[in-house]
Write an enzyme that holds these catalytic residues in place. Structure first.
Site, short mmCIF file in Angstrom:
data_model
loop_
_atom_site.label_atom_id
_atom_site.label_comp_id
_atom_site.label_asym_id
_atom_site.label_seq_id
_atom_site.Cartn_x
_atom_site.Cartn_y
_atom_site.Cartn_z
CG HIS A 12 46.87 31.71 39.58
ND1 HIS A 12 47.72 30.97 40.37
CD2 HIS A 12 47.65 32.31 38.66
CE1 HIS A 12 48.97 31.15 39.94
NE2 HIS A 12 48.95 31.96 38.91
CB ALA A 75 44.25 42.15 34.19
#
Lengths: 129, 129
Positions: A12, A75
């Protein structure tokens, strides 16, 4: 085993250093298994190098090679289903990009969660006595 | 083993359903081990219930009890170091809140990453033949 594949772990990214540190540790530990031609890390936001930078470098130094892009996310979500695929589209001509799945609900991650819970409670109990 | 502890797993939350599904699977798998008084999920953004809602409910139904708040995040970052602690501060009077660590660079997660990589490459190879 996959010596024709360059692995790119995509994280991220963060303004803080911890996501980069985690990704670099994953990179080093996977590199040690000697399964892939190379193992790199790349980020979507804030941290460097960006996914675009890593793919540009691979397209320049290894045109036409197989690149496995693996999202280091828990996820599926907007990042893995939209943001990363949109970036990958631009590099399809110069690299054979294969795109993987996020970690998901693996029992080994459940075990890690339970270990974190136990360690925290043990430490808290020690603090009380 | 920790039958006096309510466990709250805190996830990021998402506009898409996958983060909620993953968290619910983690919740159910941990609940099955019967280690905690209860196992709940809560979210920082978008998904419901929010962490505030879950802590309010616990403070109302179980005042003074031990609550272990475990961040279901890969790495430390703004969410785990700032956002969650700021919420927890407001509930310290009514609950004994214990706050845990994110997953981190556990070797079991490295194994999951390598499994995801292998499965993706095997599937891609099948598609080529």
């Amino acid at each position: 085993m996959f010596k024709d594949v360059d692995l790119v772990l995509v994280g991220h990214g963060s303004v803080l250093p911890y996501n980069e540190e985690l990704m670099e540790t994953f990179r080093r530990k996977i590199e040690r298994r000697r399964l892939f031609r190379s193992v790199r890390i790349a980020f979507l936001q804030r941290s460097k190098p960006s996914l675009e930078e890593v793919l540009e470098e691979l397209a320049a130094t290894s045109p036409g090679r197989k690149v496995l892009v693996l999202p280091v996310f828990l996820a599926k979500g907007t990042h893995t289903l939209k943001d990363i695929p949109e970036i990958l589209e631009s590099y399809g001509e110069n690299l054979k990009i294969i795109y993987g799945e996020p970690l998901g609900a693996d029992d080994r991650i459940v075990d890690v969660l339970i270990d974190r819970a136990k360690a925290t409670l043990m430490a808290a109990a020690d603090g009380e006595t």
